[in-house]
Design an enzyme around this catalytic site. Structure first.
Site, PDB file in Angstrom:
ATOM      1  N   HIS A  72       0.839  -1.200   0.000  1.00  0.00           N
ATOM      2  CA  HIS A  72       0.000   0.000   0.000  1.00  0.00           C
ATOM      3  C   HIS A  72       0.880   1.259   0.000  1.00  0.00           C
ATOM      4  O   HIS A  72       1.740   1.411   0.852  1.00  0.00           O
ATOM      5  CB  HIS A  72      -0.903   0.024   1.244  1.00  0.00           C
ATOM      6  CG  HIS A  72      -2.062  -0.919   1.140  1.00  0.00           C
ATOM      7  ND1 HIS A  72      -3.193  -0.785   1.905  1.00  0.00           N
ATOM      8  CD2 HIS A  72      -2.274  -1.988   0.345  1.00  0.00           C
ATOM      9  CE1 HIS A  72      -4.051  -1.743   1.597  1.00  0.00           C
ATOM     10  NE2 HIS A  72      -3.505  -2.502   0.650  1.00  0.00           N
ATOM     11  N   TYR A 201      -9.182   5.491   7.397  1.00  0.00           N
ATOM     12  CA  TYR A 201      -9.270   5.902   8.809  1.00  0.00           C
ATOM     13  C   TYR A 201     -10.370   6.955   8.898  1.00  0.00           C
ATOM     14  O   TYR A 201     -10.319   7.961   8.199  1.00  0.00           O
ATOM     15  CB  TYR A 201      -7.935   6.494   9.291  1.00  0.00           C
ATOM     16  CG  TYR A 201      -6.855   5.458   9.492  1.00  0.00           C
ATOM     17  CD1 TYR A 201      -6.048   5.023   8.435  1.00  0.00           C
ATOM     18  CD2 TYR A 201      -6.634   4.906  10.752  1.00  0.00           C
ATOM     19  CE1 TYR A 201      -5.057   4.070   8.638  1.00  0.00           C
ATOM     20  CE2 TYR A 201      -5.634   3.959  10.956  1.00  0.00           C
ATOM     21  CZ  TYR A 201      -4.864   3.540   9.894  1.00  0.00           C
ATOM     22  OH  TYR A 201      -3.877   2.587  10.095  1.00  0.00           O
ATOM     23  N   PRO A 293      -3.653   0.974  18.748  1.00  0.00           N
ATOM     24  CA  PRO A 293      -3.395   0.433  17.405  1.00  0.00           C
ATOM     25  C   PRO A 293      -3.572   1.420  16.242  1.00  0.00           C
ATOM     26  O   PRO A 293      -3.253   1.087  15.106  1.00  0.00           O
ATOM     27  CB  PRO A 293      -4.416  -0.713  17.287  1.00  0.00           C
ATOM     28  CG  PRO A 293      -5.453  -0.446  18.315  1.00  0.00           C
ATOM     29  CD  PRO A 293      -4.806   0.334  19.401  1.00  0.00           C
ATOM     30  N   LYS A 297       1.597   0.492  14.928  1.00  0.00           N
ATOM     31  CA  LYS A 297       3.015   0.478  15.280  1.00  0.00           C
ATOM     32  C   LYS A 297       3.453  -0.698  16.175  1.00  0.00           C
ATOM     33  O   LYS A 297       4.646  -0.980  16.296  1.00  0.00           O
ATOM     34  CB  LYS A 297       3.380   1.776  16.022  1.00  0.00           C
ATOM     35  CG  LYS A 297       3.375   3.009  15.154  1.00  0.00           C
ATOM     36  CD  LYS A 297       4.669   3.131  14.372  1.00  0.00           C
ATOM     37  CE  LYS A 297       4.591   4.141  13.255  1.00  0.00           C
ATOM     38  NZ  LYS A 297       4.292   3.577  11.942  1.00  0.00           N
ATOM     39  N   TYR A 385       3.876   7.213   9.614  1.00  0.00           N
ATOM     40  CA  TYR A 385       3.101   6.005   9.343  1.00  0.00           C
ATOM     41  C   TYR A 385       3.979   4.917   8.697  1.00  0.00           C
ATOM     42  O   TYR A 385       3.899   3.746   9.081  1.00  0.00           O
ATOM     43  CB  TYR A 385       1.896   6.325   8.457  1.00  0.00           C
ATOM     44  CG  TYR A 385       0.876   5.216   8.410  1.00  0.00           C
ATOM     45  CD1 TYR A 385      -0.144   5.139   9.364  1.00  0.00           C
ATOM     46  CD2 TYR A 385       0.934   4.225   7.439  1.00  0.00           C
ATOM     47  CE1 TYR A 385      -1.069   4.109   9.351  1.00  0.00           C
ATOM     48  CE2 TYR A 385       0.010   3.189   7.410  1.00  0.00           C
ATOM     49  CZ  TYR A 385      -0.985   3.140   8.366  1.00  0.00           C
ATOM     50  OH  TYR A 385      -1.899   2.111   8.347  1.00  0.00           O
TER      51      TYR A 385
HETATM   52  P1  RFL Z   1       2.269 -10.978  22.089  1.00  0.00           P
HETATM   53  O1  RFL Z   1       1.786 -11.109  20.690  1.00  0.00           O
HETATM   54  O2  RFL Z   1       1.327 -10.555  23.131  1.00  0.00           O
HETATM   55  O3  RFL Z   1       2.928 -12.362  22.479  1.00  0.00           O
HETATM   56  C1  RFL Z   1       3.345 -12.649  23.811  1.00  0.00           C
HETATM   57  C2  RFL Z   1       3.316 -14.136  24.012  1.00  0.00           C
HETATM   58  O4  RFL Z   1       3.752 -14.442  25.335  1.00  0.00           O
HETATM   59  C3  RFL Z   1       2.888 -15.420  25.903  1.00  0.00           C
HETATM   60  N1  RFL Z   1       2.950 -15.321  27.376  1.00  0.00           N
HETATM   61  C4  RFL Z   1       3.642 -16.189  28.146  1.00  0.00           C
HETATM   62  N2  RFL Z   1       4.388 -17.245  27.852  1.00  0.00           N
HETATM   63  C5  RFL Z   1       4.958 -17.923  28.878  1.00  0.00           C
HETATM   64  N3  RFL Z   1       4.788 -17.574  30.180  1.00  0.00           N
HETATM   65  C6  RFL Z   1       4.049 -16.519  30.529  1.00  0.00           C
HETATM   66  N4  RFL Z   1       3.892 -16.170  31.802  1.00  0.00           N
HETATM   67  C7  RFL Z   1       3.444 -15.762  29.487  1.00  0.00           C
HETATM   68  N5  RFL Z   1       2.647 -14.662  29.457  1.00  0.00           N
HETATM   69  C8  RFL Z   1       2.373 -14.407  28.179  1.00  0.00           C
HETATM   70  C9  RFL Z   1       1.529 -15.082  25.331  1.00  0.00           C
HETATM   71  O5  RFL Z   1       0.653 -16.183  25.369  1.00  0.00           O
HETATM   72  C10 RFL Z   1       1.903 -14.686  23.902  1.00  0.00           C
HETATM   73  O6  RFL Z   1       1.893 -15.788  23.022  1.00  0.00           O
HETATM   74  O7  RFL Z   1       3.523  -9.946  22.164  1.00  0.00           O
HETATM   75  P2  RFL Z   1       4.688  -9.703  21.077  1.00  0.00           P
HETATM   76  O8  RFL Z   1       5.240 -10.997  20.579  1.00  0.00           O
HETATM   77  O9  RFL Z   1       5.579  -8.706  21.700  1.00  0.00           O
HETATM   78  O10 RFL Z   1       3.951  -9.052  19.822  1.00  0.00           O
HETATM   79  C11 RFL Z   1       3.364  -7.772  19.875  1.00  0.00           C
HETATM   80  C12 RFL Z   1       2.175  -7.669  18.931  1.00  0.00           C
HETATM   81  O11 RFL Z   1       1.326  -8.791  19.141  1.00  0.00           O
HETATM   82  C13 RFL Z   1       1.386  -6.364  19.098  1.00  0.00           C
HETATM   83  O12 RFL Z   1       2.262  -5.279  19.306  1.00  0.00           O
HETATM   84  C14 RFL Z   1       0.508  -6.022  17.878  1.00  0.00           C
HETATM   85  O13 RFL Z   1      -0.474  -6.997  17.683  1.00  0.00           O
HETATM   86  C15 RFL Z   1      -0.158  -4.652  18.028  1.00  0.00           C
HETATM   87  N6  RFL Z   1      -1.083  -4.318  16.948  1.00  0.00           N
HETATM   88  C16 RFL Z   1      -0.626  -3.825  15.738  1.00  0.00           C
HETATM   89  N7  RFL Z   1       0.693  -3.683  15.510  1.00  0.00           N
HETATM   90  C17 RFL Z   1       1.171  -3.257  14.293  1.00  0.00           C
HETATM   91  O14 RFL Z   1       2.388  -3.112  14.131  1.00  0.00           O
HETATM   92  N8  RFL Z   1       0.316  -2.983  13.237  1.00  0.00           N
HETATM   93  C18 RFL Z   1      -1.035  -3.111  13.369  1.00  0.00           C
HETATM   94  O15 RFL Z   1      -1.754  -2.913  12.382  1.00  0.00           O
HETATM   95  C19 RFL Z   1      -1.552  -3.520  14.669  1.00  0.00           C
HETATM   96  N9  RFL Z   1      -2.862  -3.673  14.846  1.00  0.00           N
HETATM   97  C20 RFL Z   1      -2.464  -4.485  17.125  1.00  0.00           C
HETATM   98  C21 RFL Z   1      -3.340  -4.147  16.039  1.00  0.00           C
HETATM   99  C22 RFL Z   1      -3.001  -4.986  18.313  1.00  0.00           C
HETATM  100  C23 RFL Z   1      -4.363  -5.120  18.457  1.00  0.00           C
HETATM  101  N10 RFL Z   1      -4.831  -5.644  19.678  1.00  0.00           N
HETATM  102  C24 RFL Z   1      -5.754  -6.687  19.785  1.00  0.00           C
HETATM  103  C25 RFL Z   1      -4.202  -5.212  20.913  1.00  0.00           C
HETATM  104  C26 RFL Z   1      -4.700  -4.285  16.175  1.00  0.00           C
HETATM  105  C27 RFL Z   1      -5.235  -4.746  17.388  1.00  0.00           C
HETATM  106  C28 RFL Z   1      -6.738  -4.818  17.480  1.00  0.00           C
HETATM  107  C1  PHB Z   2      -5.531  -4.145  11.028  1.00  0.00           C
HETATM  108  O1  PHB Z   2      -5.667  -4.443   9.830  1.00  0.00           O
HETATM  109  O2  PHB Z   2      -5.786  -4.959  11.927  1.00  0.00           O
HETATM  110  C2  PHB Z   2      -5.067  -2.793  11.387  1.00  0.00           C
HETATM  111  C3  PHB Z   2      -4.643  -1.923  10.394  1.00  0.00           C
HETATM  112  C4  PHB Z   2      -4.236  -0.640  10.732  1.00  0.00           C
HETATM  113  C5  PHB Z   2      -4.244  -0.241  12.046  1.00  0.00           C
HETATM  114  C6  PHB Z   2      -4.658  -1.111  13.044  1.00  0.00           C
HETATM  115  C7  PHB Z   2      -5.076  -2.395  12.719  1.00  0.00           C
HETATM  116  O3  PHB Z   2      -3.873   1.036  12.356  1.00  0.00           O
END
Ligand code: RFL
Ligand code: PHB
Length: 394
Positions: A72, A201, A293, A297, A385
């Protein structure tokens, strides 16, 4: 059991670190409290920055991402009922982002780990970390009714916001900065073609909305909802009706609806823990920081932490140098605070804050109007971004 690096958490941070260390010939074991299927079932990030793409390539798992990911070069901002495109590619001198789900990144990393025969302990109970202030850190966990211990040189805390690593640091050794927003995101994944070929957005008087996607046939949509809302109370019909009300006429006409495959509410938070190193334990990814989110980032920041941490371990083993591990926290935090600022600002600009009254909306409209009509304003959004360069400000 003995290993060089014990990684806690098999999310994207832990798996990517494991893969980069494996490529460098460093032995690592991953301990994860959930099952592999559970980890894959969490629908999260969708947008990857170039730094993250490069790192996945370096880890040797970028092949499917390049085949299936969607490049994109811009996104739309919709406010006062009208859409305006931010031409990221032009404004940043040719930079893009890749739309490729976190689930797919995680799957690619898991497959590579399995193919290489590397050890991941899933469904580990009562995980605990010990002795990270000494040269002999240890990780303990329970599995199949038995207690196991891993001796290691380093512990990598990749265990997310609710993990055990940050929680095990003594009081007073860590400073935490936190802001909780008074709303959440209700997300729906559906097997329907996206309403638009790029992301939209939306700032609406009814609240924020985001139209995202995973492929040409799979859409991801979000709605700002009060924190008190329960996901069970949102039927698919209610979701689609509310999304329609927040879109422009063109979007309403094009929106294809269908049954939700996944539906969940995520709270929004800004959070940073400083420092990210405690003796021989290092935090990476959501274990150390959370962004709302809106700026996409979170995963990208996790990837940069892992880039610096893997580099630091490689330097330690190959050159017997502690320079990388000594500067890890400071290097990461610089980038983290910049992304925290952008994510907080973009969240504040795009969401509805009833407590700010009618003047709040008017000021948001004026700022959005400035951004989309000023080359400088639009470029500032675009360069943040796509991700600031790694050497920014150094
Ligand atoms: P995670 O993915 O939370 O993984 C951590 C892992 O550790 C395990 N754990 C344990 N294991 C052993 N012992 C324990 N005591 C433990 N406690 C926990 C957990 O089960 C899990 O498997 O962290 P990690 O690896 O640092 O990854 C980070 C990302 O997951 C997170 O930053 C992103 O998902 C955030 N995020 C987005 N980031 C982007 O860069 N671009 C996006 O478009 C974006 N969209 C989003 C998002 C996060 C969202 N939510 C649900 C918060 C959209 C959403 C809706
Ligand atoms: C997503 O596709 O889950 C998504 C995309 C952009 C964002 C957050 C989440 O800023």
């Amino acid at each position: 059991m003995r290993t060089q690096v014990a990684i806690i958490g098999a999310g994207p941070s832990g798996l990517l670190l494991g893969q980069l260390l494996h490529k460098a010939g460093i032995d690592a074991v991953i301990v994860e409290r959930q099952s592999g299927d559970y980890v894959l079932g969490r629908i999260r990030a969708g947008v990857l920055e170039q730094v993250c793409i490069d790192l996945l390539d370096e880890a040797g798992i970028g092949q499917r991402m390049h085949q299936e990911g969607l490049v994109h070069g811009g996104f739309d901002m919709l406010f006062k009922g009208e859409r305006h495109r931010i031409d990221m590619n032009r404004l940043t001198g040719g930079k893009n982002v890749m739309v490729y789900g976190q689930t797919e990144v995680t799957r690619d990393l898991m497959d590579a780990r399995q193919a290489a025969g590397l050890t991941t302990i899933y469904e580990a109970g009562k995980v605990s970390v010990h002795g990270f202030d000494t040269n002999k850190p240890r990780v303990r966990y329970e599995k199949d009714g038995q207690t196991h211990e891993i001796e290691c040189d380093f512990i990598a805390g990749c265990d997310g916001f609710h993990g055990v690593c940050r929680a095990s640091v003594p009081d007073g050794a860590v400073s935490e900065y936190e802001k909780i927003y008074p709303f959440g995101w209700l997300g729906v994944l559906s097997e329907t073609p996206p309403v638009h070929h790029e992301l939209i957005y939306v700032n609406s008087t009814r609240g924020f909305a985001l139209c995202s996607q995973r492929s040409a046939t799979r859409s991801r949509y979000y709605l700002q909802v009060p924190l008190t809302d329960k996901v069970e109370a949102w039927s698919d019909d209610a979701f689609w009706n509310e999304l329609r009300l927040r879109l422009d006429a063109g979007g309403r006409d094009k929106l294809v609806t269908g049954p939700s495959i996944e539906k969940s509410i995520a709270p929004l938070r800004s959070f940073v823990a400083e420092p990210m190193r405690f003796g021989r334990m290092f935090l990476a990814g959501d274990a150390a920081h959370i962004v709302p989110p809106t700026g996409a980032k979170g995963l990208n920041l996790a990837a940069t932490d892992v880039k610096y941490l893997s580099g630091a371990f490689i330097e330690f083993y190959a050159e017997k140098s502690e320079a990388g591990i000594d500067t890890y926290s400071e290097r990461c935090l610089k980038r983290i605070w910049r992304a925290e600022r952008f994510s907080w600002w973009f969240t504040s600009l795009m969401h509805h804050f009833p407590e700010n009254g009618p003047i709040g909306q008017k000021l948001q409209d004026a700022e959005l109007d400035y951004i989309v009509h000023s080359e400088t304003g639009a470029r500032s959004v675009a360069e943040n971004y796509v991700g600031l360069p790694l050497d920014f400000g150094t």
